[in-house]
Structures are given as structure tokens and as C-alpha cells.
Scaffold this active site. Sequence first.
Site, PDB file in Angstrom:
ATOM      1  N   ASP A 126      71.432  29.589  93.010  1.00 59.67           N
ATOM      2  CA  ASP A 126      72.117  28.294  92.873  1.00 59.67           C
ATOM      3  C   ASP A 126      73.629  28.329  93.075  1.00 59.67           C
ATOM      4  O   ASP A 126      74.303  29.222  92.573  1.00 59.67           O
ATOM      5  CB  ASP A 126      71.919  27.729  91.459  1.00 59.67           C
ATOM      6  CG  ASP A 126      70.466  27.617  91.046  1.00 59.67           C
ATOM      7  OD1 ASP A 126      70.249  27.133  89.915  1.00 59.67           O
ATOM      8  OD2 ASP A 126      69.582  28.022  91.813  1.00 59.67           O
ATOM      9  N   TRP A 185      73.674  31.560  83.640  1.00 60.75           N
ATOM     10  CA  TRP A 185      72.989  30.716  84.623  1.00 60.75           C
ATOM     11  C   TRP A 185      73.816  29.533  85.055  1.00 60.75           C
ATOM     12  O   TRP A 185      75.007  29.443  84.776  1.00 60.75           O
ATOM     13  CB  TRP A 185      71.626  30.275  84.055  1.00 60.75           C
ATOM     14  CG  TRP A 185      70.658  31.409  83.958  1.00 60.75           C
ATOM     15  CD1 TRP A 185      70.804  32.665  84.470  1.00 60.75           C
ATOM     16  CD2 TRP A 185      69.393  31.393  83.295  1.00 60.75           C
ATOM     17  NE1 TRP A 185      69.700  33.438  84.174  1.00 60.75           N
ATOM     18  CE2 TRP A 185      68.815  32.675  83.458  1.00 60.75           C
ATOM     19  CE3 TRP A 185      68.673  30.426  82.594  1.00 60.75           C
ATOM     20  CZ2 TRP A 185      67.557  33.006  82.938  1.00 60.75           C
ATOM     21  CZ3 TRP A 185      67.435  30.762  82.079  1.00 60.75           C
ATOM     22  CH2 TRP A 185      66.888  32.041  82.255  1.00 60.75           C
ATOM     23  N   THR A 186      73.180  28.558  85.688  1.00 71.61           N
ATOM     24  CA  THR A 186      73.880  27.501  86.419  1.00 71.61           C
ATOM     25  C   THR A 186      74.715  26.596  85.543  1.00 71.61           C
ATOM     26  O   THR A 186      74.358  26.294  84.401  1.00 71.61           O
ATOM     27  CB  THR A 186      72.833  26.709  87.212  1.00 71.61           C
ATOM     28  OG1 THR A 186      72.332  27.586  88.221  1.00 71.61           O
ATOM     29  CG2 THR A 186      73.398  25.465  87.850  1.00 71.61           C
TER      30      THR A 186
END
Lengths: 648, 164
Positions: A126, A185-186
Site C-alpha cells: 500500500d 501498517w497503512t
Amino acid sequence: MASTEALLPVTSRQDPLSESRSDQIPETRRRRPIKVHLAVYSGLLLVVLYVTLIVTHDGSTSQNGARDETETKSRARMAGVSEKTNERVWRLSGDGKTEAFPWNNTMLSWQRTAFHFQPEKNWMNDPNGPLFYKGWYHFFYQYNPNAAVWGDIVWGHAVSKDLIHWLYLPLAMVPDQWYDANGVWTGSATFLDDGSIVMLYTGSTDKFVQVQNLAYPEDPSDPLLLKWTKFSGNPVLVPPPGIGAKDFRDPTTAWKTSAGKWRITIGSKINRTGVSLVYDTTDFKTYEKRETLLHQVPNTGMWECIDFYPVSKTKVKGLDTSVKGPDVKHIVKASMDDTRIDHYAIGTYYDSNGTWFPDNPSIDVGISTGLRYDYGKFYASKTFYDQNKGRRILWGWIGESDSEAADVQKGWSSVQGIPRTVVLDTKTGKNLVQWPVEEIKSLRLSSKKFHMKVGPGTMVPVDVGSAAQLDIEAEFKIKKDDLEIIFGDDSVEGDKEFSCQNSGGSTVRGALGPFGFSVLADQSLSEHTPVYFYVTKGKDSKLKSYFCTDTSRSTMANDVVKPVYGSFVPVLKGEKLTMRILVDHSIVEGFAQGGRTCITSRVYPTKAIYGATKLFLFNNAIDATITASFKVWQMNSAFIHPYSADDL
Amino acid sequence: MKMIMKVILMVMMMMVLVSEASMIDQTCKETPDFNLCVSLLNSDPRGSSADTSGLALILIDKIKGLATKTLNEINGLYKKRPELKRALDQCSRRYKTIIKADVPEAIEAISKGVPKFGEDGVIDAGVEASVCEEGFKGKSPLTSLTKSMQKISNVTRAIVRMLL
């Protein structure tokens, strides 16, 4: 059998342990101990077996409705599995024509792109926290420092002055806290009123819980934003009641409400309903969860990477995320975990209660026939407002379509799409329009202009020299006479409902298509990737146009996914058919009608590589002659490299 | 009285066994190979108390075990069937990918609640096995191992998809 019959009266009594029975047993025992024991034990076994049957049968009858639902769902899932089998599991043909191609390093090293962002090696997914600050565009990304498959995720970092020429920087964030020990994470960036940056991101904790964390630049005077500080009070959000500990990730950029608070949304799921949770905050450290969701759509599964932003109804420009008002529509976008497709819908946002409704609920977010940024390989996308040039820019993760063995052998996996501007299509009002950022034109080298008339069933080589790094802009016209003949002739039936995926690809010929370009082709066309229009005469005698990319013949290799991608594209009265294609080794990006329909594909030729790569123009229609006017540019490499003092 | 107690005890045990087994049954019913699924899961002591993620992880372990076994078989074949060297080299590479890339990716993804990457790893295990098989052009010495991997991969994928 006799014993069974003798025992039936026992089993038919619902309660085998009733008083009368127990009274019987001692008597029989006194008379014949061993035989009785045997009979009793085998009786018990049968009782237990019968009870088993009752229990499992009750399980199905009492939940009859639920069970039917489960069975339907599982059938759907099975269907989902087999559909995906076609697309995402490699169709291995045993017909002897396609051989198992052992990838060699020559073939693999050709696949690396020249002007798309990708790290020097290993796995990426991502896009994270894109932003413009002090003269630099920043790009962060999910990265595995250890392997060419997903895992051990950290935040990679790169900067550029123009969204094209990137410079690699050191990792921005790594899993060094309990609240992101299992993955950084994103996340997304927000600019506060004073121009400072806050970053919200998902951490996977040491206990595998998904939480939201706050980070900010350690030194705001550093234009390269090399170092990031994590808030000492992290996590700032944990999964709320009713939300799974592993269904809570990807916080958005915040927008200002009329009440002066900041608002964010985070995707999740409740059973199979995709949902968009809403939180308000003043300081990004403490939050109030709103009772209402921004939006939800049943049967769409987990919503990942939600994006929420305004678009102008009247002007072709980007808007800051906080803009509201009557001249504005709002986009809700989500990445569907279940299908790996990014969907968006256009609608209206009600700030007073933090809700949003789609203009057209039949193509709501996540509905399979709904709108997508891209009808090919494109996921986890994220926009940001570029205050430098007043644009909204879209990033999208483009994964590989090959085997993991090839990724491991070549040492990398995934690229990013070329950043695109995003605006509402002011002519149709019903879809977004995306276009590669203008800055990509700086890579254009020499060009050649062509004007060709191509009769039905013709393939024309286009001599442009090297053909692995190209920018093609083309305009097509169907010969008026042919159109009139086909339209006027009532005996020419309207094409059955066409779809790029299901109508057999580029070799299936219709009256008015397919026609377009074959890219990444070898001289003998044993490998080629057609990017084309297919025009049909609909039942109502109106023309309907489709834009497709057919990768089924893109390579002789059989350990690669080779789908046909594409969709309907709106063509308005008076418009010519236009397409743009960016070719960059193993990635092809096609844009129809100025970006109304976009298709990204990954392609892995074994022969059409290096000097053998060619370009063809083709017209596979049965009846129509096509005129193509087009320009082809050679594209330079972006020379993406590690940042050094010379780059300042 | 003793008899009644034994009866009660036996019935209770059987009912406990029955209700635990039905989680595996329920899950395996939604996979392409019920019998294989049930036998693999029942053969593992963790199976009886595992949730869906746990069942997926058990099967990924089986994939790893099968890949290791197949890799050993491949290594043994170099001496016995030297004429197959090229195909064996490909297969060795493919099965090493399963063990070193697909399996760790799937375990991490499922444990951390991002099952789609687990699905990728599991699908890929089946693909690698198929590609290795095709390299022998119809004369593979590994066919039954290939088929096992394809079947286990399909079953595991179905279970991973339940987590999405």
C-alpha cells in the site's frame, strides 16, 4: 439385526436414562451378567450414535434459515473461489503449446520498470501518507525489508520534486514499539491549521490487535522529514466494542467539520457488511466515536484503505479534504478485501451527522457492477490534496501477476501506478476522470506521428524503434459510411451484451471492433498485449463502447495470471474515441476517453523483450475501416536512486 | 448405580467428541474436498479446539510438511534419474519457494488478521507444484505428491477465504 430390534424400544424412548429402564437393568444383570453387559454396551453405543444424529440433525433443522444462508454463502464462496481460480490461479494448459518456462535472469531483469516507483528490491504494497511539504512530494509505502513476499512490514520513504523522479530515503518507521511490534501498517497524513503534519497509522500490536497510532515529524524544519516521532500515548484508538480486533485498520486523512473538530473514518466489517467507522478529535490524541457510520454496504466484506474526499462539481481542479458546500460532491472509496478491487461511489456528505449517501445506490461502494478507479490490477489506492498545484492526486498499488518463485528469483515484487490527477467528470457527472500527472511528459524523448487507415482484419507494425518504454496518444474514427451501413441495416443484430472479460478477448471479431494497439509484441505475434476499443451496436441502436486489455496472449509462460480486463466507457456525442497508453516493461496503463475508464495490467513476455519488443496497430473488426491518428514517444527512465547530497 | 454412572459418562464423552468434531465438519463442508480436509484436521491435536484461523494454520503446516517431503524426494531423484536434471532444478526452486516464501507469508498474514496475503501464499503453493509437474512434460515422478499439494492448497484456500 435381532439385537437392533430388541433395542428399538429403548432408543425410541427419548430419555434412555429414565427410571423404568434403570429398574430393568439390575434384574437382567442378576440373571445373565456377560451377555447383558454386551447388550447394554452395544445398546449404549447405538444410543450415542442416535443422539449424535439427533444433535447434528437438530443443528441443521433449528438453524434451517441460517443453514440455507450459510450454504448459499458457501456456494457463493465456492463460486468466488472458482471465479478467482480463473483469474488468480494460473490456468495451466497441458496442450503442449505452452511449455513450462524456466525464467532466466535475462527475462526477469527486463521486467523491472524504468519510470514507475518501486524500491530497489523486495516487496512493497500500500501507498502511505502521501503529502507535499517544503518543496518535496513525499511518498511512504508498506515495505518488507527482508523478502520479496509480504511480511515484516515497515514504512519505506522516498521524495521527489515532480512525482516522477524519486529519491530513496531511509525507512521512516519500523516496528519498535509494543503497539506496532507486529507491523507498521497503512496510514494517512493530515495538515493542521498551522501547517504542521500529523500521521495516523495502523499498528499490529505484540498481541496481534489492530490499533491506530499517532506520529509526527521529529524535526519540522527538515524538508526531507527523515525522522518520525511516535506519540508517547499510543495507541490513540483501539478496536471498539462490536468490532473485531483484526478488523480495524487504515485511518484516513482528517477533515474539518463545521463544528471545528477533525473527523476521520476507519474501515471495518460487521459480519459481511463493510462499514466506515467515524471518529472526531481536536488534538488527534483523544477521540469520540460517533454512533453513526459514515456509510455501510451489506455483503461487501471488509473495507480496507477507505478514502473520503470532496470533488468540485464545476471546476477541473482538486479540493482540500475539508472543503464542503453545494458546489461539491463527496467520494467514498474502499478496497474490498474479498475481491481485491477498489471501488468508489459519488454522493452527498451530511456534515452535521457525519453520514454520506450515494447518488446511485444500485452502484454503491463495493457493488460488483459499481465504479472502479481501474478495471485491471490496482489496489489499496489513496489520494492526497496537492496544495502545491491545487490537484488531488491518486496513488495505487500494482502487485505482481506472476508466481512467487519468480518474485523471489528476481528479488522484488510490486510497483506503484503513475500518480494520477482525479476530478469529477463534469460532462457526465457520474464518474471520476483520472489522468497521469503532467510531469510525466518530462520523460518524453523523441516522438513519431502517424495517420493510418486500417481496413478490417489488419495488423500493422508501427515502427518506433525500441518499444518497451512508450507513451502513446491516439484518436480513432470509424469510417462514417461503414457506421451508416451497420446502423441502417436492421438485419445486423445488436451485439449480445458485451463484456471485456466474458466475450473471448481480442480475437473475437465484431462488426465495429476490436481495434487498437498491440503492445509488448514480438515480430511473429506469438506474444502480444492488445489494448483496444470494442464498439457495439446496442439493442436500442445506440453505439456502446468498451475499453479492454487482453493479456491472455501476453506471454508463453504458464505460471502467470493472464486475464482480459476492461469496462464500458462513456463516449459522448461529438467525441472521438481516444486512448492513451503508457508502456513500461512489465506494466501497461491504458486510459480511454481522457481517463474515464482506466486499465492497469502486469505483463511478463519471454520473447517480446529487449530489442525484440514491437508495437502494432490492429483492426480486428469485420465490417468497419478505422482511421487512427496517433503519436508515440520514447520514454526516458526516471533514474530512481538513493538520495545523496548532490540531489539537493 | 455404577452402571448408570458409566452410561452417563460414556454418553457425555461421546456428545463432547461429537460437538467438537462438528466445527471441523462444518468448516470442511465448505471446502472442495471434505474428506481430505477432515482427515488432515483430525490428525492434528490442535484441530479439536481451533477456530477458523487455527484450522487454516494447521493446514499451512501440512503444506510445509508436504513441500519438505517433496523436496527430499526431488533431491533423491537427482541420482536415480539424472536425465531429469533440468526439470528437477526447476522443481527444487519451486518447492523451496513454497517453504521459504509462501508458508511464512501465509502464517504471518493469518496470525495478524490480513488473510488476503495468506490466500496469496496458499494459492501460490498450488501453482508452484503445478509448474514443477509440467516441467516433466507428462513423465513426472512426482505426480501423486503434486496432486496432494494441489488438493491441500485448494482446501486451505477455501478456509482462508472464510476469514476475509
